[in-house]
Design an enzyme around this catalytic site. Structure first.
Site, PDB file in Angstrom:
ATOM      1  N   GLY A  68      -5.740   4.132   2.165  1.00 33.60           N
ATOM      2  CA  GLY A  68      -5.213   5.076   3.155  1.00 33.60           C
ATOM      3  C   GLY A  68      -4.328   6.114   2.474  1.00 33.60           C
ATOM      4  N   HIS A  69      -3.380   5.616   1.654  1.00 34.82           N
ATOM      5  CA  HIS A  69      -2.516   6.543   0.914  1.00 34.82           C
ATOM      6  C   HIS A  69      -3.363   7.442   0.002  1.00 34.82           C
ATOM      7  CE1 HIS A  69       0.299   2.952   1.344  1.00 34.82           C
ATOM      8  NE2 HIS A  69       1.008   3.917   1.903  1.00 34.82           N
ATOM      9  N   LYS A  80      -2.675   7.325  11.164  1.00 33.84           N
ATOM     10  CA  LYS A  80      -2.373   5.914  11.448  1.00 33.84           C
ATOM     11  C   LYS A  80      -0.988   5.782  12.097  1.00 33.84           C
ATOM     12  CE  LYS A  80      -1.671   1.403  10.411  1.00 33.84           C
ATOM     13  NZ  LYS A  80      -0.435   1.265   9.757  1.00 33.84           N
ATOM     14  N   MET A  89      -5.889  -0.033   7.392  1.00 34.48           N
ATOM     15  CA  MET A  89      -5.187  -0.438   6.169  1.00 34.48           C
ATOM     16  C   MET A  89      -3.700  -0.182   6.308  1.00 34.48           C
ATOM     17  SD  MET A  89      -7.617   0.470   3.022  1.00 34.48           S
ATOM     18  CE  MET A  89      -9.272  -0.195   2.975  1.00 34.48           C
ATOM     19  N   SER A  90      -2.906  -1.097   5.774  1.00 34.37           N
ATOM     20  CA  SER A  90      -1.454  -0.978   5.851  1.00 34.37           C
ATOM     21  C   SER A  90      -0.847  -1.843   4.754  1.00 34.37           C
ATOM     22  CB  SER A  90      -0.968  -1.479   7.218  1.00 34.37           C
ATOM     23  OG  SER A  90       0.419  -1.738   7.171  1.00 34.37           O
TER      24      SER A  90
HETATM   25  P1  AMP Z   1       3.757   4.409   4.202  1.00 31.82           P
HETATM   26  O1  AMP Z   1       3.720   4.104   2.748  1.00 31.82           O
HETATM   27  O2  AMP Z   1       3.318   3.267   5.067  1.00 31.82           O
HETATM   28  O3  AMP Z   1       5.071   5.020   4.639  1.00 31.82           O
HETATM   29  O4  AMP Z   1       2.669   5.520   4.461  1.00 31.82           O
HETATM   30  C1  AMP Z   1       2.666   6.728   3.757  1.00 31.82           C
HETATM   31  C2  AMP Z   1       1.654   7.666   4.365  1.00 31.82           C
HETATM   32  O5  AMP Z   1       0.366   7.074   4.338  1.00 31.82           O
HETATM   33  C3  AMP Z   1       1.962   7.983   5.844  1.00 31.82           C
HETATM   34  O6  AMP Z   1       1.686   9.349   6.087  1.00 31.82           O
HETATM   35  C4  AMP Z   1       0.991   7.090   6.567  1.00 31.82           C
HETATM   36  O7  AMP Z   1       0.638   7.567   7.853  1.00 31.82           O
HETATM   37  C5  AMP Z   1      -0.212   7.109   5.633  1.00 31.82           C
HETATM   38  N1  AMP Z   1      -1.069   5.933   5.850  1.00 31.82           N
HETATM   39  C6  AMP Z   1      -0.681   4.636   5.912  1.00 31.82           C
HETATM   40  N2  AMP Z   1      -1.746   3.845   6.178  1.00 31.82           N
HETATM   41  C7  AMP Z   1      -2.824   4.667   6.296  1.00 31.82           C
HETATM   42  C8  AMP Z   1      -4.218   4.464   6.565  1.00 31.82           C
HETATM   43  N3  AMP Z   1      -4.726   3.253   6.778  1.00 31.82           N
HETATM   44  N4  AMP Z   1      -5.030   5.539   6.607  1.00 31.82           N
HETATM   45  C9  AMP Z   1      -4.529   6.792   6.391  1.00 31.82           C
HETATM   46  N5  AMP Z   1      -3.229   7.050   6.129  1.00 31.82           N
HETATM   47  C10 AMP Z   1      -2.389   6.004   6.078  1.00 31.82           C
END
Ligand code: AMP
Length: 284
Positions: free
Chosen positions: A37-38, A153, A188-189
């Protein structure tokens, strides 16, 4: 070759060189433990700009008391490898003290969006979006990107950032990218690493439920309250503890009218909080 910097002064000096040759700078803020995702955001950034800055910072102010700040997965070495493979230009990995200096008596400022931060996720994570808006504002003022990329997401977060840019008159284009999913449909997370094997098999039911709601709406069902109730029952029976399941207006996040609705959900599976969403009319 990727440049990795920890200090704001170093970041600023590198970026002023980049700016002086009129390169378009994009910013992808993350908390690390990178997944596809990132990486999809980074790939998009590469396509639409000349110089890609990624930040990895587990921001303490967006974690509410009792949440997983201390245990949040930190995997810097493998993150650096992934970003190097994508040929990212600059990785900023500041310490907390760098972004929240406490060495003088300057009063602190928080960025807040009272309307959007009090509903849905904001209701269950009071202070979370204030923390997000504050750290993103800081990153914007340090990096001064032309473009900033965020995932759909985290849809409520995306709207808050769009409104922040508009309200503060920032010359930044906010670009979003679709949610990347496992083959099972699970979004994804980084927090998916908390799921046990059996929870990981159960978790795709969240997206399955959203798809079912969307199918019903597209078939003409307009009783959104009833649809939300049925979804709650389905998810609770599948072992989730639902925080909210809302069919709402995709611009305001208020209860949906007829057009451009989005289904937003947050639910716990064991010790893992999952969120997901899909737009009713553009989803396929
Ligand atoms: P995070 O590291 O969770 O703070 O996420 C960083 C960036 O990645 C944020 O803009 C999220 O929305 C994006 N992001 C997280 N998970 C996904 C995913 N499965 N698909 C697309 N973008 C994602």
């Amino acid at each position: 070759m990727i440049k990795i910097v920890k200090k704001i002064v170093h970041l600023e000096s590198l970026l002023s060189d980049v700016r002086s040759v009129k390169k378009k700078i994009s910013l992808v803020p993350t908390m690390g433990n990178l997944h596809k995702g990132h990486l999809s955001l980074v790939e998009k950034a590469k396509k639409i700009s000349d110089y890609v800055v990624v930040t990895i910072f587990v921001n303490p102010t967006q974690f509410v008391e009792g949440e997983d700040f201390a245990n949040y997965p930190r995997t810097l070495d493998s993150d650096i490898n992934l970003l190097s493979e994508l040929d990212v230009d600059l990785l900023f990995v500041p310490e907390v003290i760098e972004l929240y200096p406490t060495n003088d008596n300057t009063p602190t400022i928080e960025i807040s969006n009272p309307e959007l931060e009090s509903i849905h996720c904001g209701k269950y994570r009071p202070g979370h979006f204030k923390g997000v808006a504050t750290i993103v504002s800081k990153l914007f003022s340090i990096v001064q990107p032309n473009i900033a990329l965020f995932g759909e997401k985290d849809y409520q977060q995306l709207l808050i950032i769009r409104s922040l840019v508009k309200n503060l008159l920032l010359p930044i284009e906010v670009v979003s990218a679709p949610t990347i999913r496992e083959d099972s449909g699970l979004a994804m997370s980084s927090r998916n690493t908390y799921l046990s094997k059996s929870e990981f098999r159960q978790a795709p039911k969240l997206y399955k439920c959203i798809k079912e709601t969307i199918k019903m709406i597209r078939n003409g069902d307009k009783d959104y309250e009833q649809l939300e109730k049925e979804a709650n029952i389905f998810l609770e029976q599948a072992g989730f503890k639902v925080e909210y399941y809302s069919i709402c207006d995709s611009k305001t996040l208020a209860p949906a009218g007829d057009d451009d609705a989005i289904v937003l959900v947050a639910a716990w599976l064991g010790k893992t909080r999952l969120i997901d969403n899909a737009r009713v009319h553009t989803y396929d």
